[in-house]
Design a protein around this motif. Structure first.
Motif, PDB file in Angstrom:
ATOM      1  N   SER A 166       0.903   9.518 -19.648  1.00  0.00           N
ATOM      2  CA  SER A 166       1.657   8.623 -18.771  1.00  0.00           C
ATOM      3  C   SER A 166       2.695   7.862 -19.573  1.00  0.00           C
ATOM      4  O   SER A 166       2.702   7.877 -20.801  1.00  0.00           O
ATOM      5  CB  SER A 166       0.683   7.647 -18.096  1.00  0.00           C
ATOM      6  N   GLU A 167       3.572   7.219 -18.834  1.00  0.00           N
ATOM      7  CA  GLU A 167       4.619   6.415 -19.461  1.00  0.00           C
ATOM      8  C   GLU A 167       4.922   5.230 -18.558  1.00  0.00           C
ATOM      9  O   GLU A 167       4.451   5.182 -17.420  1.00  0.00           O
ATOM     10  CB  GLU A 167       5.875   7.262 -19.690  1.00  0.00           C
ATOM     11  N   ALA A 168       5.716   4.301 -19.042  1.00  0.00           N
ATOM     12  CA  ALA A 168       6.072   3.142 -18.227  1.00  0.00           C
ATOM     13  C   ALA A 168       6.814   3.620 -16.989  1.00  0.00           C
ATOM     14  O   ALA A 168       7.481   4.652 -17.012  1.00  0.00           O
ATOM     15  CB  ALA A 168       6.923   2.172 -19.036  1.00  0.00           C
ATOM     16  N   GLY A 169       6.676   2.873 -15.884  1.00  0.00           N
ATOM     17  CA  GLY A 169       7.372   3.217 -14.644  1.00  0.00           C
ATOM     18  C   GLY A 169       6.465   3.922 -13.649  1.00  0.00           C
ATOM     19  O   GLY A 169       6.902   4.282 -12.555  1.00  0.00           O
ATOM     20  N   GLN A 170       5.192   4.122 -14.020  1.00  0.00           N
ATOM     21  CA  GLN A 170       4.287   4.865 -13.142  1.00  0.00           C
ATOM     22  C   GLN A 170       3.217   3.975 -12.512  1.00  0.00           C
ATOM     23  O   GLN A 170       2.245   4.456 -11.970  1.00  0.00           O
ATOM     24  CB  GLN A 170       3.633   5.994 -13.946  1.00  0.00           C
ATOM     25  N   LYS A 171       3.414   2.666 -12.592  1.00  0.00           N
ATOM     26  CA  LYS A 171       2.482   1.686 -12.028  1.00  0.00           C
ATOM     27  C   LYS A 171       1.121   1.770 -12.711  1.00  0.00           C
ATOM     28  O   LYS A 171       0.089   1.978 -12.069  1.00  0.00           O
ATOM     29  CB  LYS A 171       2.351   1.879 -10.508  1.00  0.00           C
ATOM     30  N   THR A 172       1.134   1.648 -14.015  1.00  0.00           N
ATOM     31  CA  THR A 172      -0.126   1.575 -14.772  1.00  0.00           C
ATOM     32  C   THR A 172      -0.015   0.437 -15.772  1.00  0.00           C
ATOM     33  O   THR A 172       1.044  -0.195 -15.895  1.00  0.00           O
ATOM     34  CB  THR A 172      -0.407   2.861 -15.577  1.00  0.00           C
ATOM     35  N   LEU A 173      -1.086   0.241 -16.525  1.00  0.00           N
ATOM     36  CA  LEU A 173      -1.079  -0.834 -17.524  1.00  0.00           C
ATOM     37  C   LEU A 173       0.058  -0.696 -18.535  1.00  0.00           C
ATOM     38  O   LEU A 173       0.442  -1.680 -19.178  1.00  0.00           O
ATOM     39  CB  LEU A 173      -2.434  -0.912 -18.230  1.00  0.00           C
ATOM     40  N   LEU A 174       0.630   0.496 -18.644  1.00  0.00           N
ATOM     41  CA  LEU A 174       1.785   0.669 -19.539  1.00  0.00           C
ATOM     42  C   LEU A 174       2.977  -0.151 -19.063  1.00  0.00           C
ATOM     43  O   LEU A 174       3.851  -0.500 -19.863  1.00  0.00           O
ATOM     44  CB  LEU A 174       2.169   2.146 -19.635  1.00  0.00           C
ATOM     45  N   ASP A 175       3.020  -0.467 -17.763  1.00  0.00           N
ATOM     46  CA  ASP A 175       4.118  -1.281 -17.245  1.00  0.00           C
ATOM     47  C   ASP A 175       4.004  -2.743 -17.671  1.00  0.00           C
ATOM     48  O   ASP A 175       4.940  -3.514 -17.466  1.00  0.00           O
ATOM     49  CB  ASP A 175       4.203  -1.147 -15.716  1.00  0.00           C
ATOM     50  N   VAL A 176       2.876  -3.096 -18.266  1.00  0.00           N
ATOM     51  CA  VAL A 176       2.766  -4.405 -18.918  1.00  0.00           C
ATOM     52  C   VAL A 176       2.908  -4.236 -20.433  1.00  0.00           C
ATOM     53  O   VAL A 176       3.669  -4.949 -21.084  1.00  0.00           O
ATOM     54  CB  VAL A 176       1.428  -5.095 -18.542  1.00  0.00           C
ATOM     55  N   THR A 232       4.837  -4.682 -10.995  1.00  0.00           N
ATOM     56  CA  THR A 232       4.204  -3.423 -10.562  1.00  0.00           C
ATOM     57  C   THR A 232       3.977  -3.409  -9.048  1.00  0.00           C
ATOM     58  O   THR A 232       3.764  -2.350  -8.470  1.00  0.00           O
ATOM     59  CB  THR A 232       2.842  -3.169 -11.267  1.00  0.00           C
ATOM     60  N   THR A 233       4.031  -4.580  -8.399  1.00  0.00           N
ATOM     61  CA  THR A 233       3.743  -4.653  -6.955  1.00  0.00           C
ATOM     62  C   THR A 233       4.646  -3.729  -6.122  1.00  0.00           C
ATOM     63  O   THR A 233       4.133  -2.941  -5.326  1.00  0.00           O
ATOM     64  CB  THR A 233       3.814  -6.118  -6.465  1.00  0.00           C
ATOM     65  N   PRO A 234       5.967  -3.787  -6.291  1.00  0.00           N
ATOM     66  CA  PRO A 234       6.817  -2.895  -5.471  1.00  0.00           C
ATOM     67  C   PRO A 234       6.877  -1.449  -5.960  1.00  0.00           C
ATOM     68  O   PRO A 234       7.575  -0.632  -5.352  1.00  0.00           O
ATOM     69  CB  PRO A 234       8.196  -3.560  -5.571  1.00  0.00           C
ATOM     70  N   MET A 235       6.168  -1.115  -7.035  1.00  0.00           N
ATOM     71  CA  MET A 235       6.256   0.254  -7.572  1.00  0.00           C
ATOM     72  C   MET A 235       5.334   1.201  -6.802  1.00  0.00           C
ATOM     73  O   MET A 235       4.328   0.789  -6.241  1.00  0.00           O
ATOM     74  CB  MET A 235       5.863   0.266  -9.068  1.00  0.00           C
ATOM     75  N   GLN A 236       5.695   2.478  -6.847  1.00  0.00           N
ATOM     76  CA  GLN A 236       4.806   3.506  -6.298  1.00  0.00           C
ATOM     77  C   GLN A 236       4.039   4.125  -7.456  1.00  0.00           C
ATOM     78  O   GLN A 236       4.627   4.486  -8.482  1.00  0.00           O
ATOM     79  CB  GLN A 236       5.607   4.578  -5.557  1.00  0.00           C
ATOM     80  N   ALA A 237       2.721   4.278  -7.287  1.00  0.00           N
ATOM     81  CA  ALA A 237       1.895   4.815  -8.378  1.00  0.00           C
ATOM     82  C   ALA A 237       2.123   6.316  -8.545  1.00  0.00           C
ATOM     83  O   ALA A 237       2.147   7.072  -7.567  1.00  0.00           O
ATOM     84  CB  ALA A 237       0.420   4.537  -8.103  1.00  0.00           C
ATOM     85  N   ILE A 238       2.312   6.716  -9.809  1.00  0.00           N
ATOM     86  CA  ILE A 238       2.539   8.128 -10.137  1.00  0.00           C
ATOM     87  C   ILE A 238       1.354   8.665 -10.941  1.00  0.00           C
ATOM     88  O   ILE A 238       1.202   9.864 -11.108  1.00  0.00           O
ATOM     89  CB  ILE A 238       3.842   8.288 -10.980  1.00  0.00           C
ATOM     90  N   ARG A 239       0.541   7.757 -11.487  1.00  0.00           N
ATOM     91  CA  ARG A 239      -0.626   8.158 -12.282  1.00  0.00           C
ATOM     92  C   ARG A 239      -1.853   7.401 -11.792  1.00  0.00           C
ATOM     93  O   ARG A 239      -1.737   6.331 -11.221  1.00  0.00           O
ATOM     94  CB  ARG A 239      -0.428   7.808 -13.764  1.00  0.00           C
ATOM     95  N   GLY A 240      -2.999   7.969 -12.060  1.00  0.00           N
ATOM     96  CA  GLY A 240      -4.249   7.289 -11.703  1.00  0.00           C
ATOM     97  C   GLY A 240      -4.567   7.452 -10.227  1.00  0.00           C
ATOM     98  O   GLY A 240      -3.815   8.056  -9.458  1.00  0.00           O
ATOM     99  N   ILE A 256       2.573   1.171  -2.671  1.00  0.00           N
ATOM    100  CA  ILE A 256       3.628   0.151  -2.784  1.00  0.00           C
ATOM    101  C   ILE A 256       3.153  -1.145  -2.119  1.00  0.00           C
ATOM    102  O   ILE A 256       2.532  -1.103  -1.054  1.00  0.00           O
ATOM    103  CB  ILE A 256       4.940   0.659  -2.127  1.00  0.00           C
ATOM    104  N   GLY A 257       3.444  -2.275  -2.775  1.00  0.00           N
ATOM    105  CA  GLY A 257       3.120  -3.569  -2.157  1.00  0.00           C
ATOM    106  C   GLY A 257       1.856  -4.213  -2.699  1.00  0.00           C
ATOM    107  O   GLY A 257       1.455  -5.282  -2.232  1.00  0.00           O
ATOM    108  N   HIS A 258       1.216  -3.566  -3.662  1.00  0.00           N
ATOM    109  CA  HIS A 258       0.010  -4.135  -4.286  1.00  0.00           C
ATOM    110  C   HIS A 258       0.170  -4.091  -5.800  1.00  0.00           C
ATOM    111  O   HIS A 258       0.639  -3.091  -6.334  1.00  0.00           O
ATOM    112  CB  HIS A 258      -1.235  -3.321  -3.899  1.00  0.00           C
ATOM    113  N   MET A 259      -0.282  -5.146  -6.458  1.00  0.00           N
ATOM    114  CA  MET A 259      -0.204  -5.159  -7.923  1.00  0.00           C
ATOM    115  C   MET A 259      -1.186  -4.158  -8.519  1.00  0.00           C
ATOM    116  O   MET A 259      -2.298  -3.999  -8.005  1.00  0.00           O
ATOM    117  CB  MET A 259      -0.526  -6.569  -8.443  1.00  0.00           C
TER     118      MET A 259
END
Ligand code: ADP
Ligand code: MG
Length: 204
Positions: free
Chosen positions: A121-131, A159-167, A177-180
């Protein structure tokens, strides 16, 4: 940065306390876009870490971080256990006993790369990497403890407005979308606790 035994124990208690006190919040975040176990997973892991005190704090900083990582890999479970555990283990492997600020920048970068490899994974996928990734950037730019702590909170919020790509949350597609992201929140809590405890060391 030189942490004596007392400071190392204080750090461990602060990290564990931050997660354990917020376990219910982490659980409700994971109930919204996952399976609701993140709070319990992290709480179980850090309770296991606390159970290894006071001996844990007798170790050098790098050895202590490696031991924390191994306990977390074994006890947290879920997707987050191996990832958070890897972060601590790799940080321990990369840090010298008395790290300078540049050492800290390099070691956290290596630990983040290991998390990316492990999670594919990488940043931008709504995971802990985004922190982890934006907080690392603030650290690398010379940000002080206050700036680092603020970025940790804001990055988790972003991360709230992001769409999850991993996990697991990625199964929900647009409904994520809409949840941290729960893992981002726990990463933010851990970073907040670490910089609060190490304020002086981080700023010098
Ligand atoms: P599980 O998803 O197995 O129930 P947890 O609920 O404990 O595990 O952890 C979920 C968190 O793990 C997510 O919020 C996300 O931040 C993180 N995560 C999941 N998969 C990945 C991945 N491939 N890369 C990085 N982080 C991930
Ligand atoms: Mg979960």
């Amino acid at each position: 940065m030189s942490l004596d035994r007392v400071a190392r124990e204080r750090l461990v208690r602060a990290l564990a306390g931050a997660v354990i006190e917020h376990a219910d919040e982490l659980t409700s975040l994971d109930q919204a876009i996952g399976d609701g176990d993140h709070g319990l997973n992290m709480k179980r892991g850090f309770e296991a870490v606390l159970a290894t005190l006071p001996g844990l704090a007798d170790k050098s900083l790098p050895e202590m971080l490696k031991a924390i990582g191994m306990t977390l890999v074994m006890k947290v479970g879920g997707a987050s256990g191996p990832l958070v555990g890897t972060f601590f283990m790799e940080l321990g492997k990369a840090l010298p006993e008395q790290p300078s600020r540049p050492d800290l920048v390099t070691a956290t970068e290596k630990a983040i790369e290991a998390v990316k490899a492990r999670g594919r994974s990488e940043a931008g996928q709504k995971t802990l990497l985004d922190v982890l990734v934006p907080v690392h950037a603030v650290l690398a730019e010379g940000g002080d403890a206050k700036a680092i702590a603020a970025e940790a909170v804001q990055a988790a919020d972003r991360t709230t407005p992001m769409q999850a790509i991993r996990g697991r949350a990625s199964f929900l597609g647009e409904r994520s979308i809409g949840h941290m992201d729960p893992g981002s929140r726990s990463a933010s809590l851990l970073i907040g606790a670490a910089v609060e405890t190490l304020k002086f060391e981080v700023n010098t």
